[in-house]
Design an enzyme around this catalytic site. Sequence first.
Site, PDB file in Angstrom:
ATOM      1  N   LYS A 178       0.842  -1.199   0.000  1.00  0.00           N
ATOM      2  CA  LYS A 178       0.000   0.000   0.000  1.00  0.00           C
ATOM      3  C   LYS A 178       0.880   1.253   0.000  1.00  0.00           C
ATOM      4  O   LYS A 178       1.732   1.425   0.862  1.00  0.00           O
ATOM      5  CB  LYS A 178      -0.919   0.012   1.220  1.00  0.00           C
ATOM      6  CG  LYS A 178      -1.983  -1.064   1.180  1.00  0.00           C
ATOM      7  CD  LYS A 178      -2.887  -1.020   2.396  1.00  0.00           C
ATOM      8  CE  LYS A 178      -3.940   0.043   2.278  1.00  0.00           C
ATOM      9  NZ  LYS A 178      -4.947  -0.057   3.379  1.00  0.00           N
ATOM     10  N   ILE A 179       0.627   2.097  -0.983  1.00  0.00           N
ATOM     11  CA  ILE A 179       1.337   3.371  -1.121  1.00  0.00           C
ATOM     12  C   ILE A 179       0.288   4.476  -1.201  1.00  0.00           C
ATOM     13  O   ILE A 179      -0.641   4.377  -2.012  1.00  0.00           O
ATOM     14  CB  ILE A 179       2.219   3.386  -2.381  1.00  0.00           C
ATOM     15  CG1 ILE A 179       3.309   2.314  -2.276  1.00  0.00           C
ATOM     16  CG2 ILE A 179       2.839   4.770  -2.604  1.00  0.00           C
ATOM     17  CD1 ILE A 179       4.155   2.175  -3.534  1.00  0.00           C
TER      18      ILE A 179
END
Length: 375
Positions: A142-143
């Site tokens: 997750k970014i």
Amino acid sequence: MTQNENLAQLSAAGVSVWLDDLSRDRLTSGNLAELINTRSIVGVTTNPTIFQGALTKGDAYNDQFNTLVDQGADVDEVIRVLTTDDVRNACDVLAPVFEQSGGVDGRVSIEVDPRLAHDTDKTVAQALELWKIVDRPNLLIKIPATQAGLPAISRVICEGISVNVTLIFSVERYEAVVGAYLAGLEQARQIGRDISHIHSVASFFVSRVDTEIDARLEAIGTDEALALRGKAGVANACLAYAAFERVFAGSNDLWNSLAAIGGKVQRPLWASTGVKNPAYPDTLYVTELVGPHTVNTMPEKTLEATADHGEVRGDTLSGTAEASQGVFDALTAVGIDLADVFEKLETEGVEKFETSWGELLDAIDAQITAARGRN
């Protein structure tokens, strides 16, 4: 075991149902496996707030925690080991789903340190580190969709790592996220990488949009303003879905060239789907956001509400762009500054995750100090 009918209908309509929670108890008790078998769960998402809750409650982590402390691990290492072990084990539980879906589902997400949200290079470095530590093909990194996050997305995708882009609030930022994904795939293609194994979802937050805009509508107080309460979140998601269709089901030359060599669509993911206003139906952000190639990450409360009384009416997303744009035009007409809303939500979203991470660091640090004091 038999799948719940409502959730099975949701899946049949093209929605992948992912659980927005993970803990050691869910893994060791068999609860996650049960949800896969009875609630159509085909993925799991985590975030700093979820880990903060899991690691600071109960005693499920005590034995491993004490072993790490005895080995001299510091607070960052303790948290890294505990969280990545949970994610790896969840990946293993979901491995059959991953295989059966051809890699589309069976995914588990882990987020980079939220304190890195405005640092591209450090985000990329930690994404690579987490990918190597967990070492499972069904992992998603997750970014956040911050300005610094956008180039990080492209670079991580180029490395062949699948990405869950999080904290998206506006359609404009979502379109930039799609561009970053396509750029990453193109870069991967140029260096000869097989892009058919690279997957991505774009996590569009829903309920927080209504919470913020509703408060502003109530402050305005006119009949026209009050009549728009509870409409912005769904309309925003519908406009995002229309943007998704324009690229991935339209005539985008770059996408079509990538699809021809195995590129996968970046699916819209509806996040923050727990309804915060008790005046609204508790399945609002599920039943109104049904469409092909979508993901809905549900807290367990929303999952069970949908299982109990969610009315799945088929595709409720396609063909809604015009009406949804009408909602946005009306919001602007009564005085809502949408750009300001989305900027505030992104800032607060990053800050909330930073706060949860800080609380987790402080709690684990105190536990380490206490454990070493006892020794």
